[in-house]
Design a protein around this motif. Structure first.
Motif, mmCIF file in Angstrom:
data_model
loop_
_atom_site.group_PDB
_atom_site.id
_atom_site.type_symbol
_atom_site.label_atom_id
_atom_site.label_comp_id
_atom_site.label_asym_id
_atom_site.label_seq_id
_atom_site.Cartn_x
_atom_site.Cartn_y
_atom_site.Cartn_z
ATOM 1 N N GLU A 279 0.842 -1.188 0.000
ATOM 2 C CA GLU A 279 0.000 0.000 0.000
ATOM 3 C C GLU A 279 0.884 1.248 0.000
ATOM 4 O O GLU A 279 2.049 1.196 0.404
ATOM 5 C CB GLU A 279 -0.902 -0.004 1.240
ATOM 6 C CG GLU A 279 -1.926 -1.131 1.266
ATOM 7 C CD GLU A 279 -2.956 -1.000 0.163
ATOM 8 O OE1 GLU A 279 -3.228 0.154 -0.248
ATOM 9 O OE2 GLU A 279 -3.469 -2.024 -0.305
ATOM 10 N N GLU A 281 0.939 3.778 1.943
ATOM 11 C CA GLU A 281 1.434 4.097 3.281
ATOM 12 C C GLU A 281 2.599 3.190 3.678
ATOM 13 O O GLU A 281 3.574 3.643 4.288
ATOM 14 C CB GLU A 281 0.292 3.973 4.312
ATOM 15 C CG GLU A 281 -0.793 5.028 4.182
ATOM 16 C CD GLU A 281 -1.740 4.759 3.041
ATOM 17 O OE1 GLU A 281 -1.635 3.669 2.427
ATOM 18 O OE2 GLU A 281 -2.567 5.634 2.738
ATOM 19 N N ALA A 284 5.729 4.310 1.784
ATOM 20 C CA ALA A 284 6.287 5.524 2.366
ATOM 21 C C ALA A 284 7.002 5.231 3.688
ATOM 22 O O ALA A 284 8.107 5.728 3.934
ATOM 23 C CB ALA A 284 5.176 6.551 2.579
ATOM 24 N N GLN A 285 6.378 4.415 4.542
ATOM 25 C CA GLN A 285 6.965 4.143 5.855
ATOM 26 C C GLN A 285 8.237 3.310 5.732
ATOM 27 O O GLN A 285 9.250 3.586 6.388
ATOM 28 C CB GLN A 285 5.941 3.407 6.729
ATOM 29 C CG GLN A 285 6.370 3.281 8.192
ATOM 30 C CD GLN A 285 6.580 4.630 8.845
ATOM 31 O OE1 GLN A 285 5.765 5.537 8.688
ATOM 32 N NE2 GLN A 285 7.683 4.788 9.565
ATOM 33 N N ARG A 314 2.705 11.022 4.988
ATOM 34 C CA ARG A 314 2.417 9.600 4.763
ATOM 35 C C ARG A 314 3.433 8.690 5.447
ATOM 36 O O ARG A 314 3.201 7.469 5.513
ATOM 37 C CB ARG A 314 2.410 9.305 3.263
ATOM 38 C CG ARG A 314 1.278 9.979 2.497
ATOM 39 C CD ARG A 314 -0.066 9.619 3.056
ATOM 40 N NE ARG A 314 -1.163 10.212 2.309
ATOM 41 C CZ ARG A 314 -2.425 10.177 2.707
ATOM 42 N NH1 ARG A 314 -2.745 9.573 3.864
ATOM 43 N NH2 ARG A 314 -3.365 10.748 1.980
ATOM 44 N N GLY A 315 4.508 9.248 5.933
ATOM 45 C CA GLY A 315 5.497 8.441 6.631
ATOM 46 C C GLY A 315 6.195 9.283 7.696
ATOM 47 O O GLY A 315 6.485 10.463 7.481
ATOM 48 N N GLU A 334 0.772 18.053 9.391
ATOM 49 C CA GLU A 334 0.334 16.897 8.645
ATOM 50 C C GLU A 334 -0.056 17.255 7.217
ATOM 51 O O GLU A 334 -0.026 16.400 6.332
ATOM 52 C CB GLU A 334 -0.842 16.217 9.344
ATOM 53 C CG GLU A 334 -0.457 15.544 10.665
ATOM 54 C CD GLU A 334 -1.602 14.746 11.245
ATOM 55 O OE1 GLU A 334 -2.757 15.207 11.108
ATOM 56 O OE2 GLU A 334 -1.363 13.665 11.805
ATOM 57 N N LYS A 423 0.392 3.578 -5.460
ATOM 58 C CA LYS A 423 -0.848 4.343 -5.563
ATOM 59 C C LYS A 423 -1.739 3.793 -6.660
ATOM 60 O O LYS A 423 -2.969 3.654 -6.481
ATOM 61 C CB LYS A 423 -0.503 5.812 -5.831
ATOM 62 C CG LYS A 423 -1.706 6.737 -5.820
ATOM 63 C CD LYS A 423 -1.263 8.178 -6.013
ATOM 64 C CE LYS A 423 -2.470 9.113 -6.005
ATOM 65 N NZ LYS A 423 -2.067 10.536 -6.215
#
Length: 606
Positions: A279, A281, A284-285, A314-315, A334, A423
């Motif tokens: 995903e 997220e 990004a993480q 997002r991260g 944010e 995405k």
């Protein structure tokens, strides 16, 4: 330069002394060597050529004999004719002997060889022609006698007089002893002088060589920091200076190689972290956590540009609470607009930005033991071919190194592609889920509309009857008919939408079925060819297994055809054919398909 010449002069002095001793030793032993030379010249002129000539003559004569025998054995006249060249080589070898053979002996050898060759050639030609008989046998015996005569003459002509050799070498040995004693005396004197001069010259040379040895040993282990001390200005000092320069160059190359390896490992590690279907997220993480650890950042954030043009967090890595959750008012944002703050400005500029020594209250990096302010902030835009995707922000407790900047610049394209792919994958999965939900909803609505249509038809019949019975209710029935017409139009619109969705699904099933047929047809063809066992290298069990594979493939093809039939049924184009099917076919098919599986599990299929 003068020091280098002096050092060379010292070396030349040592070499000159050694050469002088050598010349004296050579001059003193020259007189003794004159007589030895005369004796050895006689040995060299007469005896040594015989030593070399004997095996060569034997080998060449043996080769001539073997070539003629091979020509007769193979019945090859051309090979027999070529033996004349071998005979000529023997004559050339005798002629080149010079003083080793006296002319009479050499002439006798040539005649003996010529006689043997003529006899052997004649016998060989006759044997190749197929002649036989007593005369040929007698000529062959005569040829063998001539061969033995030639060999004995060769051995006799090349034999050595051992007593003469013994006397010659005894005299040379005595004279060598006298020459050796003279050479030893001169040699000892020369070595003593050269040793004294060498000790004088090598006073500082060994120290320089020791320094060079230790320095090269350090360089071999990769230690280029400690240079070789230069203790003299001579050639060894110049070598030390060049070695130090070489160490500087090698150190630079090693640092460059280490930097390149570090960058490449960082890029490969990031690619490994982003592998698989993730995903946005998660992408990004993972990317942010890996890069923060790689460049030793104490805190980090990743902002991704959304469809509305805003940058959203997002991260996050080792960050506290956001600004709207922190009662003290400090914290991170944010949502950031493009061009707003350093993050937004980095996205607009599209270039890496580094802020050294930010204010002490700008950000606090906290741990369980304390907190500290960052030494540098790094902002890296995520852009690729003009597309603005997001911004990376890192907080470091030390200045940002050049290699960290290169890493962040080199991974931008990889991270942009990974974010866009994640995405797109998420959007595709969401669209698929919505399509499935819509299809289920349309199917339910279709069923409801079908039931409502039946009810409406029944009501219309009742209203028609009621119109005959109750003329007064005609206006109310007309109003209901108008409402039914509107419902019918709405029902027709829903049916058209359902038909379009069903068409999409049927097209998808048809495309997938055709894509599956290509490898399946190849499997059916190959299994059929193996089942025929034209080469006969398969056992009956293997042929049966190939037939099972072929049958399973045909069943899978039939299943694909059924999927296509399902599409035809939904399109209303399927024709139903009814026919009888023998049950034995199903029994044999089930046994052929599942008997190998049952045997593999130790079961008995009945």
């Amino acid at each position: 330069r003068a020091v280098q010449v002096t050092f060379r002069a010292k070396l030349l002095l040592i070499v000159g002394t050694a050469l002088l001793a050598l010349l004296v030793m050579l001059g003193g032993s020259a007189l003794i060597g004159v007589h030895q030379t005369q004796r050895l010249a006689d040995v060299e002129g007469r005896l040594l050529p015989k030593l070399e000539l004997a095996p060569r003559l034997d080998a060449e004569f043996e080769r001539l004999t073997r070539d003629m025998q091979n020509a007769v054995t193979s019945q090859n006249s051309a090979a027999l004719a070529a033996t004349g060249q071998q005979k000529s080589k023997l004559f050339d070898l005798i002629a080149s002997a010079g003083g080793a053979l006296d002319p009479a002996t050499a002439a006798a050898m040539r005649w003996a060889i010529q006689d043997y060759y003529d006899s052997a050639h004649d016998v060989s030609v006759r044997m190749i022609a197929g002649e036989a008989g007593e005369v040929l046998v007698q000529d062959a015996a005569r040829m063998q006698k001539l061969q033995v005569k030639a060999q004995e003459l060769i051995k006799k002509a090349t034999a050595l007089d051992r007593s003469e050799i013994t006397r010659t070498f005894a005299t040379v040995r005595d004279e060598n002893r006298s020459a050796d004693r003279f050479r030893v005396a001169i040699g000892v004197l020369g070595v003593a002088v050269v040793t004294l001069l060498s000790l004088w010259v090598s006073r500082g040379m060994f120290e320089a060589l020791s320094n060079l040895s230790r320095g090269f040993a350090r360089f071999a282990t990769g230690d280029f920091e400690h240079h070789i001390p230069i203790t003299s200005g001579d050639e060894l000092g110049a070598v030390s200076k060049e070695a130090n320069q070489m160490a500087v160059t090698l150190g630079e190359h090693a640092a460059e190689r280490t930097r390149s390896d570090w960058l490449r490992m960082g890029q490969v590690g990031l690619s490994d972290e982003l592998r698989g279907e993730l995903e946005p997220e998660a992408v990004a993480q993972r990317a942010l956590s890996y890069l923060a650890r790689r460049i030793e950042a104490m805190a980090a954030a990743l902002y991704v540009r959304e469809d509305d043009g805003k940058l959203r967090l997002r991260g996050r890595y080792a960050l506290g609470a956001p600004a709207n959750d922190d009662k003290s008012g400090a914290g991170f944002a944010e949502v950031i607009r493009e061009g707003e703050g350093l993050v937004g400005e980095t996205l607009v500029a599209g270039e890496l930005m580094v802020v050294e020594d930010p204010p002490s209250g700008y950000l606090k990096i906290k741990s369980g033991l304390g907190e500290s302010a960052p030494r540098s902030l790094v902002f890296a835009p995520l852009t690729h071919f003009g597309r603005k995707v997001g911004v990376l922000e890192f907080a470091l407790l030390k200045p940002c190194s050049e290699v960290n900047r290169e890493l962040l610049t080199s991974i931008r394209a990889t991270l942009v592609i990974a974010l866009e792919a994640a995405k797109s994958g998420a959007a595709l999965r969401l669209l698929l889920a919505e399509t499935q939900t819509l299809a289920e909803r349309l199917s339910s609505q279709e069923e409801e509309l079908r039931v409502n249509n039946q009810e409406l038809l029944a009501q219309q019949e009742e209203l028609r009857r009621a119109n005959e019975e109750l003329e007064g209710q005609r206006q109310a029935l007309r109003t209901q008919n108008d409402e039914l017409e509107e419902a019918r139009v709405a029902l027709q619109q829903k049916a058209e939408e359902l038909s379009q969705v069903s068409s999409y699904k049927s097209q998808f099933l048809a495309n997938m079925s055709h894509e599956l047929r290509t490898p399946l047809n190849s499997m059916l063809l190959l299994s059929h060819l193996l089942a025929e066992n034209e080469s006969g290298n398969l056992s009956s069990k293997q042929v049966e297994h190939m037939k099972t594979i072929h049958a399973a493939g045909k069943d899978l093809l039939a299943l694909i055809n059924q999927v296509l039939d399902l599409s035809k049924i939904e399109a209303g184009k399927q024709e139903v054919e009814l026919e009888s099917v023998p049950l034995e076919h199903f029994v044999s098919h089930a046994r052929r398909t599942f008997e190998p599986l049952a045997a593999d599990r130790g079961l008995w299929l009945v």
